[in-house]
Write a protein that holds these residues in place. Structure first.
Motif, PDB file in Angstrom:
ATOM      1  N   ALA A  80       1.215  -0.928   0.185  1.00  0.00           N
ATOM      2  CA  ALA A  80       0.062  -0.005   0.456  1.00  0.00           C
ATOM      3  C   ALA A  80       0.803   1.644  -0.095  1.00  0.00           C
ATOM      4  N   VAL A  81       2.248   1.440   0.614  1.00  0.00           N
ATOM      5  CA  VAL A  81       2.468   2.561   0.540  1.00  0.00           C
ATOM      6  C   VAL A  81       4.106   2.298  -0.176  1.00  0.00           C
ATOM      7  N   LEU A  82       3.798   1.615  -0.999  1.00  0.00           N
ATOM      8  CA  LEU A  82       5.450   1.923  -2.146  1.00  0.00           C
ATOM      9  C   LEU A  82       5.296   3.076  -3.004  1.00  0.00           C
ATOM     10  N   PRO A  83       5.714   4.092  -3.124  1.00  0.00           N
ATOM     11  CA  PRO A  83       5.136   5.519  -4.357  1.00  0.00           C
ATOM     12  C   PRO A  83       5.362   4.450  -5.813  1.00  0.00           C
ATOM     13  N   VAL A  84       4.939   5.258  -6.439  1.00  0.00           N
ATOM     14  CA  VAL A  84       5.044   4.984  -7.809  1.00  0.00           C
ATOM     15  C   VAL A  84       6.742   5.511  -8.112  1.00  0.00           C
ATOM     16  N   PRO A  85       7.335   4.984  -9.077  1.00  0.00           N
ATOM     17  CA  PRO A  85       9.095   5.574  -9.019  1.00  0.00           C
ATOM     18  C   PRO A  85       8.743   6.322  -9.115  1.00  0.00           C
ATOM     19  N   GLY A  86      10.065   7.469  -8.811  1.00  0.00           N
ATOM     20  CA  GLY A  86       9.656   8.589  -9.761  1.00  0.00           C
ATOM     21  C   GLY A  86       8.620   9.518  -9.134  1.00  0.00           C
ATOM     22  N   ALA A  87       8.054   9.558  -8.041  1.00  0.00           N
ATOM     23  CA  ALA A  87       7.050  10.372  -7.738  1.00  0.00           C
ATOM     24  C   ALA A  87       7.152  10.455  -6.318  1.00  0.00           C
ATOM     25  N   LEU A  88       6.264  10.979  -5.082  1.00  0.00           N
ATOM     26  CA  LEU A  88       6.469  11.990  -4.083  1.00  0.00           C
ATOM     27  C   LEU A  88       5.943  10.709  -2.912  1.00  0.00           C
ATOM     28  N   SER A  89       6.897  10.488  -2.267  1.00  0.00           N
ATOM     29  CA  SER A  89       6.498   9.834  -0.869  1.00  0.00           C
ATOM     30  C   SER A  89       5.707  10.764   0.052  1.00  0.00           C
ATOM     31  N   THR A 412     -13.091 -13.333   2.845  1.00  0.00           N
ATOM     32  CA  THR A 412     -12.687 -11.744   2.059  1.00  0.00           C
ATOM     33  C   THR A 412     -11.392 -12.041   1.629  1.00  0.00           C
ATOM     34  N   CYS A 413     -10.537 -11.551   1.367  1.00  0.00           N
ATOM     35  CA  CYS A 413      -8.966 -12.031   0.615  1.00  0.00           C
ATOM     36  C   CYS A 413      -8.010 -11.497   1.517  1.00  0.00           C
ATOM     37  N   THR A 414      -8.367 -10.308   2.199  1.00  0.00           N
ATOM     38  CA  THR A 414      -7.607  -9.402   3.161  1.00  0.00           C
ATOM     39  C   THR A 414      -8.336  -9.214   4.483  1.00  0.00           C
ATOM     40  N   GLY A 415      -8.691 -10.099   5.687  1.00  0.00           N
ATOM     41  CA  GLY A 415      -8.535  -9.360   6.902  1.00  0.00           C
ATOM     42  C   GLY A 415      -8.553  -8.669   7.878  1.00  0.00           C
ATOM     43  N   GLU A 416      -7.093  -7.676   7.443  1.00  0.00           N
ATOM     44  CA  GLU A 416      -6.696  -6.594   8.043  1.00  0.00           C
ATOM     45  C   GLU A 416      -5.495  -6.291   7.539  1.00  0.00           C
ATOM     46  N   HIS A 417      -5.001  -6.896   6.565  1.00  0.00           N
ATOM     47  CA  HIS A 417      -3.193  -6.719   5.857  1.00  0.00           C
ATOM     48  C   HIS A 417      -3.883  -5.589   5.116  1.00  0.00           C
ATOM     49  N   GLY A 418      -4.617  -5.694   3.947  1.00  0.00           N
ATOM     50  CA  GLY A 418      -5.472  -4.143   3.251  1.00  0.00           C
ATOM     51  C   GLY A 418      -4.941  -4.420   1.876  1.00  0.00           C
ATOM     52  N   VAL A 419      -5.238  -4.273   0.795  1.00  0.00           N
ATOM     53  CA  VAL A 419      -5.562  -4.645  -0.453  1.00  0.00           C
ATOM     54  C   VAL A 419      -4.016  -3.907  -0.962  1.00  0.00           C
ATOM     55  N   GLY A 420      -3.668  -2.734  -1.327  1.00  0.00           N
ATOM     56  CA  GLY A 420      -2.110  -2.196  -1.640  1.00  0.00           C
ATOM     57  C   GLY A 420      -2.582  -3.525  -3.387  1.00  0.00           C
ATOM     58  N   LEU A 421      -1.038  -3.693  -4.016  1.00  0.00           N
ATOM     59  CA  LEU A 421      -1.143  -4.298  -4.629  1.00  0.00           C
ATOM     60  C   LEU A 421      -1.137  -5.499  -4.976  1.00  0.00           C
ATOM     61  N   GLY A 449      -6.322  10.673 -10.822  1.00  0.00           N
ATOM     62  CA  GLY A 449      -5.627   9.325 -10.555  1.00  0.00           C
ATOM     63  C   GLY A 449      -4.225   9.913  -9.571  1.00  0.00           C
ATOM     64  N   LEU A 450      -3.927  10.952  -8.985  1.00  0.00           N
ATOM     65  CA  LEU A 450      -2.743  10.830  -8.287  1.00  0.00           C
ATOM     66  C   LEU A 450      -2.675  10.444  -6.962  1.00  0.00           C
ATOM     67  N   LEU A 451      -4.118  10.194  -6.602  1.00  0.00           N
ATOM     68  CA  LEU A 451      -3.341   9.531  -4.562  1.00  0.00           C
ATOM     69  C   LEU A 451      -2.885   8.164  -4.927  1.00  0.00           C
ATOM     70  N   ASN A 452      -2.497   7.643  -4.540  1.00  0.00           N
ATOM     71  CA  ASN A 452      -1.776   6.342  -4.254  1.00  0.00           C
ATOM     72  C   ASN A 452      -2.131   5.622  -5.371  1.00  0.00           C
ATOM     73  N   PRO A 453      -1.764   5.871  -6.740  1.00  0.00           N
ATOM     74  CA  PRO A 453      -3.015   5.146  -8.234  1.00  0.00           C
ATOM     75  C   PRO A 453      -2.164   4.144  -7.587  1.00  0.00           C
ATOM     76  N   GLY A 454      -3.450   3.642  -8.856  1.00  0.00           N
ATOM     77  CA  GLY A 454      -2.984   1.866  -8.699  1.00  0.00           C
ATOM     78  C   GLY A 454      -3.787   0.973  -7.654  1.00  0.00           C
ATOM     79  N   LYS A 455      -3.648   1.524  -6.607  1.00  0.00           N
ATOM     80  CA  LYS A 455      -3.568   0.539  -5.541  1.00  0.00           C
ATOM     81  C   LYS A 455      -5.323   0.071  -4.842  1.00  0.00           C
ATOM     82  N   VAL A 456      -5.398  -0.499  -4.120  1.00  0.00           N
ATOM     83  CA  VAL A 456      -6.652  -0.774  -3.553  1.00  0.00           C
ATOM     84  C   VAL A 456      -7.888  -1.625  -5.233  1.00  0.00           C
TER      85      VAL A 456
END
Lengths: 474, 474
Positions: A80-89, A412-421, A449-456
């Motif tokens: 979930a917290v992996l940056p988009v390469p080259g973008a802003l953390s 559910t596919c995730t009880g507590e870790h989240g979806v992330g990628l 599509g700028l907020l943590n794009p592609g996730k979830v």
């Protein structure tokens, strides 16, 4: 738009000065989470100290069209917290103020970067604690963003039940104040709940008001061994029917007890095992609860391995449960771990454990099975040498089959870790048409599509979505 | 579009046959709720028997652009179920199937028309119950739609905490399956929570999976009188700190005890009073909890009025609390009642009670004050002759000032009754910019404004929004 093209790092610096970093150390420190093997180096890191810093960051992101990935403690497991390469953390760890504790309403307001262990140290003198315990010393903002839960959820609920209010900065510069310190409300749509579990894809949490709980006056613990997993599940159900709700109710499988026995030179019965902690008014209260736990266990063929009443004795009793990870590392030196989790309805839990053991066996793998049994939440602690690609592929197969099974049996596919990628692939099967509605909601808050794009809710086949000239498959 | 113009009633009949009614009796039976003085006669009532009926109704509504107002039991207090005059009332009371009880996972799936008392009769032989108790014998669909709660919320939470899953029919014909029987999840956006409390403005609930709880093995009750409201609040906080979470914890003010004394020929101390019910494993457990309740009360100057352990004795003890409404009706024959509710953070509760008494006094009114004190939720039982317009205006003033106060002290304009028509005026102050986001969400699900239009997030100055040729101010 790159730094050279759009000068977004310069634009950030003009607003935020030395709270913007492009040092290799800072970039690398935000390039990994704790569960996924990807390395994604951001283009810059903002160390926000205030809500104003968050708004300035979002403003630059909007103007320069650069993706923003919120970062709490980096303890995420599914990317979930992996940056988009080259973008802003956007590192929120510096927003770590703990407000005054309300000793009547049992609430406190904290910054998103406050870690849960530090918070509980601050609360202890007030006789209160924040119960949600995901294991890692995560940040409260990150815990809300993934709807984290853990060992105490069986009694206190997870983040969703314990976040009274949120402040959220939107990409368009508005700041929403959602929920309140009132214990309930029927006023308007539950936007607070939309942000809990949204993993930074809809907005950035800038403050949280948390519900606190009194430290229990007395606790005691028991370790119980069962002939099979189904008996352990039924015993946990019987216990609830008898009016006992444990503080914690943890499960490990027989193989794992064997591994811990070897590692710690213990002689615990190598059988499916439960650990329960009960809390009460006083010693008599917890003793009565232990008696009912024994009764429930015996009814389902279980036996008491040990009981503990003092803090020291309880620590020793729980050491076997807490020693799972250490035993794993000792047994497999040099191995990396990947923890996968699913959650199923309780009637499906025993079969899910059986399937997990079968899937591991089929692929020639071993993995401790650890469960929050009262919630039907199962974890597999997978391990392999970091560069053993074939083993990681087999691990992926097992976790894939298990997630698909969990969804198929109504879980559910995730009880507590989240979806992330990595759990995105299961959202269509789990949510059906609701996934399209989730994507509409995403577009409402983040049309570019700028907020943590592609996730979830992003396309599960795309690793990242931003610039075609930046490699997205590390 | 009217029946004559667009033939929408004919279109409905073609799809639904005799499940469509335009009889005066049926129309009038759907023209009122239980709390608002408006009469809004619908143009037709659909008595849905299945999800397919709901979809057929929504399809006609979409094609003919006729507003649809879902109807459960009609026990709404703030106007949520009032039809748009001349439009469609969608009666879901016939969708009243109760599925098989899951004795392991403690869940059951029900139709939206199932009433809570009927449900609890069905659950009792399984040793389980559904705890949410708003007082009225409401439908479960309606309770979810308003995020209802009540006397037991202090222990079990409200609908939000006890709805595991929902099926929701959207206006565009999709049916969403939201949540699951798994006890927790971190998978995707919490759309289930968006629908809980949305009062039929986003979609129509067609099924609910509910979390059930074991019937407590033992209960006991105590009635406690306090020197003032603040002491009663602090005693309730102390009790929680001592590790006791009552099943119910109810408050009434001194004047109300006086009224009940007169009505029932009792001699209870005419002081701010709490009733608490505790549940436990056995008699010893509940006795120990009663002892802590006594201790907490005495610490804050309270005294025990009575204690009860048998079901009969508990009924007698609670009679004074339950007798408030009857005492009100006996004291003011012919008067109609209006119950208003707000919810505030606990530190603000005592002052809120003081303000409520002051506001009543200022306007020359009397009203029993009843509170779910553990939640900070306060109810005023207002009364006047039905045609005493001046009195109702004064009542409106008091409820207005109280709602504004609740929001100003960080609480909510409605703890459990919902927004409907009459609490819309407070949403801007309570939610700020989030109200605009709520309106965006409304537009996402209902771009044509056909689902319970005008309610919740609608313009507070407009009573209804549909046809200009139909009077909207009854």
């Amino acid at each position: 738009m790159t730094e050279g093209e759009g000068g977004w790092v310069d634009a950030l610096r003009a607003r935020l000065g030395d709270r913007v970093s492009v040092s290799a150390g800072d970039l690398n420190a935000h390039a990994h989470d704790e569960g996924t093997p990807y390395t994604c180096i951001p283009g810059a890191v903002v160390f926000a100290r205030s809500e104003a810093d968050v708004l300035a960051t979002l403003s630059t992101a909007r103007e320069s069209r650069v993706p923003v990935i919120p970062w709490g403690a980096g303890t995420s497991l599914e990317g979930a917290v992996l940056p988009v390469p080259g973008a802003l953390s956007l590192d929120l760890s510096g927003m770590d103020t703990v407000g005054e504790v309300d000793p009547v309403g049992f609430t406190v307001t904290v910054g998103p970067g406050v870690r849960r262990m530090a918070l509980n140290r601050r609360l202890r003198p007030h006789g209160l604690f924040f119960p949600v315990d995901p294991g890692a010393d995560a940040s409260l903002g990150g815990m809300a963003a993934t709807n984290a839960s853990g060992t105490t959820t069986v009694r206190y609920g997870g983040m969703r039940e314990n976040v009274a209010a949120l402040r959220v900065a939107l990409l368009d510069g508005r700041v929403l104040s959602l929920g309140s310190a009132a214990r309930k409300s029927s006023s308007g749509y539950a936007l607070k709940h939309l942000f809990i579990g949204s993993e930074g894809t809809l907005g950035v949490i800038t403050a949280l008001t948390l519900r606190l709980h009194p430290l229990p006056p007395a606790t005691a613990s028991v370790q119980l061994a069962f002939p099979d997993v189904a008996s352990a599940v039924l015993a946990s159900v019987t216990v609830r029917g008898l009016g006992v709700v444990p503080e914690r109710l943890e499960f490990v499988d027989a193989e794992t007890v064997r591994a811990v026995n070897r590692h710690r030179d213990r002689r615990d019965p190598e059988a499916p095992t439960l650990w329960a902690e009960v809390a009460g008014r006083d010693g008599a209260d917890v003793d009565a609860q232990l008696a009912l736990l024994r009764e429930a266990a015996e009814l389902h063929g279980g036996q008491v391995v040990g009981e503990a009443r003092t803090p020291e004795a309880q620590s020793a009793l729980w050491a076997a449960r807490h020693g799972v990870y250490d035993a794993l590392r000792a047994a497999w030196p040099g191995h990396a771990t990947r923890i996968g989790d699913v959650c199923v309805p309780l009637p499906a839990l025993a079969d899910t454990v059986t399937l997990a053991l079968h899937l591991l066996d089929e692929r020639g793998l071993t993995a401790p099975l650890v469960g929050h049994i009262g919630d039907g939440n199962l974890h597999l602690l997978m391990h392999a040498l970091p560069d053993d690609a074939a083993a990681w592929a087999r691990i992926d197969h097992v976790l894939h089959d298990l997630a698909a099974h969990a969804v198929a049996v109504g879980g559910t596919c995730t009880g507590e870790h989240g979806v992330g990628l990595r759990k995105r692939a299961y959202l269509r099967a789990e949510h059906g048409d609701a996934l399209d509605v989730m994507r509409d909601v995403k577009a409402l808050f983040d049309p570019g599509g700028l907020l943590n794009p592609g996730k979830v809710v992003g396309d599960p086949d795309a690793l990242f979505e931003w610039r075609s000239d930046v490699p997205t498959r590390p």
